[in-house]
Write an enzyme that holds these catalytic residues in place. Sequence first.
Site, PDB file in Angstrom:
ATOM      1  N   ASN A 123     -68.720  49.401 150.047  1.00 24.60           N
ATOM      2  CA  ASN A 123     -67.658  50.378 150.301  1.00 24.60           C
ATOM      3  C   ASN A 123     -67.420  50.659 151.774  1.00 24.60           C
ATOM      4  O   ASN A 123     -66.336  51.093 152.162  1.00 24.60           O
ATOM      5  CB  ASN A 123     -67.987  51.699 149.604  1.00 24.60           C
ATOM      6  CG  ASN A 123     -67.746  51.627 148.113  1.00 24.60           C
ATOM      7  OD1 ASN A 123     -67.112  50.698 147.629  1.00 24.60           O
ATOM      8  ND2 ASN A 123     -68.255  52.602 147.388  1.00 24.60           N
ATOM      9  N   LYS A 175     -57.713  12.801 144.724  1.00 22.74           N
ATOM     10  CA  LYS A 175     -56.371  13.357 144.850  1.00 22.74           C
ATOM     11  C   LYS A 175     -55.401  12.572 143.959  1.00 22.74           C
ATOM     12  O   LYS A 175     -55.636  11.394 143.710  1.00 22.74           O
ATOM     13  CB  LYS A 175     -55.907  13.288 146.316  1.00 22.74           C
ATOM     14  CG  LYS A 175     -56.853  13.913 147.325  1.00 22.74           C
ATOM     15  CD  LYS A 175     -56.875  15.417 147.240  1.00 22.74           C
ATOM     16  CE  LYS A 175     -57.793  15.999 148.331  1.00 22.74           C
ATOM     17  NZ  LYS A 175     -57.802  17.465 148.316  1.00 22.74           N
ATOM     18  N   LYS A 201     -65.678  13.489 144.268  1.00 23.75           N
ATOM     19  CA  LYS A 201     -65.751  14.937 144.064  1.00 23.75           C
ATOM     20  C   LYS A 201     -64.547  15.463 143.299  1.00 23.75           C
ATOM     21  O   LYS A 201     -63.409  15.068 143.557  1.00 23.75           O
ATOM     22  CB  LYS A 201     -65.839  15.624 145.437  1.00 23.75           C
ATOM     23  CG  LYS A 201     -65.674  17.124 145.426  1.00 23.75           C
ATOM     24  CD  LYS A 201     -65.680  17.667 146.851  1.00 23.75           C
ATOM     25  CE  LYS A 201     -65.286  19.118 146.873  1.00 23.75           C
ATOM     26  NZ  LYS A 201     -63.861  19.327 146.518  1.00 23.75           N
ATOM     27  N   ASP A 203     -62.002  18.464 142.993  1.00 27.67           N
ATOM     28  CA  ASP A 203     -61.566  19.491 143.933  1.00 27.67           C
ATOM     29  C   ASP A 203     -61.913  20.862 143.372  1.00 27.67           C
ATOM     30  O   ASP A 203     -62.241  21.020 142.194  1.00 27.67           O
ATOM     31  CB  ASP A 203     -60.072  19.369 144.235  1.00 27.67           C
ATOM     32  CG  ASP A 203     -59.783  19.560 145.717  1.00 27.67           C
ATOM     33  OD1 ASP A 203     -60.516  20.330 146.365  1.00 27.67           O
ATOM     34  OD2 ASP A 203     -58.842  18.937 146.229  1.00 27.67           O
ATOM     35  N   GLU A 204     -61.821  21.875 144.234  1.00 26.88           N
ATOM     36  CA  GLU A 204     -62.340  23.194 143.860  1.00 26.88           C
ATOM     37  C   GLU A 204     -61.651  23.800 142.641  1.00 26.88           C
ATOM     38  O   GLU A 204     -62.263  24.551 141.876  1.00 26.88           O
ATOM     39  CB  GLU A 204     -62.247  24.163 145.052  1.00 26.88           C
ATOM     40  CG  GLU A 204     -60.847  24.573 145.456  1.00 26.88           C
ATOM     41  CD  GLU A 204     -60.160  23.594 146.398  1.00 26.88           C
ATOM     42  OE1 GLU A 204     -59.089  23.933 146.915  1.00 26.88           O
ATOM     43  OE2 GLU A 204     -60.701  22.483 146.614  1.00 26.88           O
ATOM     44  N   HIS A 294     -68.746  24.404 146.844  1.00 28.94           N
ATOM     45  CA  HIS A 294     -67.467  24.541 147.541  1.00 28.94           C
ATOM     46  C   HIS A 294     -67.279  26.000 147.939  1.00 28.94           C
ATOM     47  O   HIS A 294     -67.692  26.905 147.215  1.00 28.94           O
ATOM     48  CB  HIS A 294     -66.307  24.079 146.651  1.00 28.94           C
ATOM     49  CG  HIS A 294     -65.052  23.812 147.421  1.00 28.94           C
ATOM     50  ND1 HIS A 294     -64.245  24.823 147.910  1.00 28.94           N
ATOM     51  CD2 HIS A 294     -64.469  22.648 147.809  1.00 28.94           C
ATOM     52  CE1 HIS A 294     -63.230  24.292 148.558  1.00 28.94           C
ATOM     53  NE2 HIS A 294     -63.335  22.975 148.516  1.00 28.94           N
ATOM     54  N   SER A 379     -65.211  18.119 155.587  1.00 33.73           N
ATOM     55  CA  SER A 379     -64.145  17.682 154.686  1.00 33.73           C
ATOM     56  C   SER A 379     -62.858  18.398 155.044  1.00 33.73           C
ATOM     57  O   SER A 379     -62.859  19.597 155.290  1.00 33.73           O
ATOM     58  CB  SER A 379     -64.538  17.989 153.230  1.00 33.73           C
ATOM     59  OG  SER A 379     -63.502  17.657 152.341  1.00 33.73           O
TER      60      SER A 379
END
Length: 475
Positions: A123, A175, A201, A203-204, A294, A379
């Site tokens: 907080n 990709k 890999k 991707d996230e 990641h 990366s």
Amino acid sequence: MSPQTETKASVGFKAGVKDYKLTYYTPEYETKDTDILAAFRVTPQPGVPPEEAGAAVAAESSTGTWTTVWTDGLTSLDRYKGRCYGIEPVAGEENQYIAYVAYPLDLFEEGSVTNMFTSIVGNVFGFKALRALRLEDLRIPTAYIKTFQGPPHGIQVERDKLNKYGRPLLGCTIKPKLGLSAKNYGRAVYECLRGGLDFTKDDENVNSQPFMRWRDRFLFCAEAIFKSQAETGEIKGHYLNATAGTCEEMMKRAIFARELGAPIVMHDYLTGGFTANTSLAHYCRDNGLLLHIHRAMHAVIDRQKNHGMHFRVLAKALRMSGGDHIHAGTVVGKLEGEREITLGFVDLLRDDFVEKDRSRGIYFTQDWVSLPGVLPVASGGIHVWHMPALTEIFGDDSVLQFGGGTLGHPWGNAPGAVANRVALEACVQARNEGRDLAREGNEIIREASKWSPELAAACEVWKEIKFEFEAMDTL
């Protein structure tokens, strides 16, 4: 209530509001080896003295509240309170100060990054007396570190599992990150691994969407791993993203990955949360899985210079919570990362003992007491022309990850992987021969491209690609 009880409860108690600095600003305090130490960048509101601002941070992140309460008399505040023990102005910044705060170890649950952050970055970051607040660094005492398992395996055990030594590891993010079917996704994984990469890999944000459910992806990726291993004779892996909407679902995915014989899984540790991450890290150690981390969402927390939390703190927290790899910027690619600051937290990830070095943003000496190290992952917007700089900056204990820099090769995925592997091997050989990668890097790549048509094609495609923007994260 008896008169006697009333008298005891009221001894030393005076209702009302008093300045935080009267209780929580203690410049004479000598820190203990067991204290958690924090360095906050504090920007007070106009009219608020820096000592009061620093004391407010110490109070609101430990035992204090906005007014005096009678239950203070039922415990020992001197034992449990956080203490602002130092204030220094930030050079070149108006009305900004570094406030040093010490927290007694008893304030924190053993082995819980979640509890530690709930106190220290809770907080207090919304406190009205402060215009902005940023946690720059933490010193974690060895007594607290010993309550954490840390990374499931660490750098040396990973190298032994992979039987790969003396060079950085090579990876590739598949990709496009979203939209491929599971079979086409697995095909891309196979081509990249066959071409010479160590890892591919998820991707996230690849989890379990309508176009590609997680179980289908895991199956096709496992097929790609085993087929490429059989053809190359090298151990391969694909970071299977186990991140899910619930911890139970996350663990189900990790268990399935283990049953398939996959060597590594992946987690988005900030969006998934530290509790989930620590649970997954414990499972990975117990079951022989490596864990890739990641850092999606980190820039929301760490990119503003005067508010939030520096990534070096998130990196330390990850080493405690558990992960064998974590994305750490590139210095030379498309994502944020100034060289000396990046190398500062890279050392905090890998090394066992790191000295205080303000020139690299390290506010405290940190002793990890043999907690396993974490491989930094470079990366984001990198390609073959960056290979000499990446090899020189990050050294052998790193993962260099080329997504578009592999899959964007004009001849296809496998030639893209070949180009990256050839470039890496050329840089490592040149370094081992005593050549200066920083000065001779381009020449080393050009020489290698003469006997590798795949590398020559990659060099031609990306010869003009640069990401030259001023870094936001400076000292």
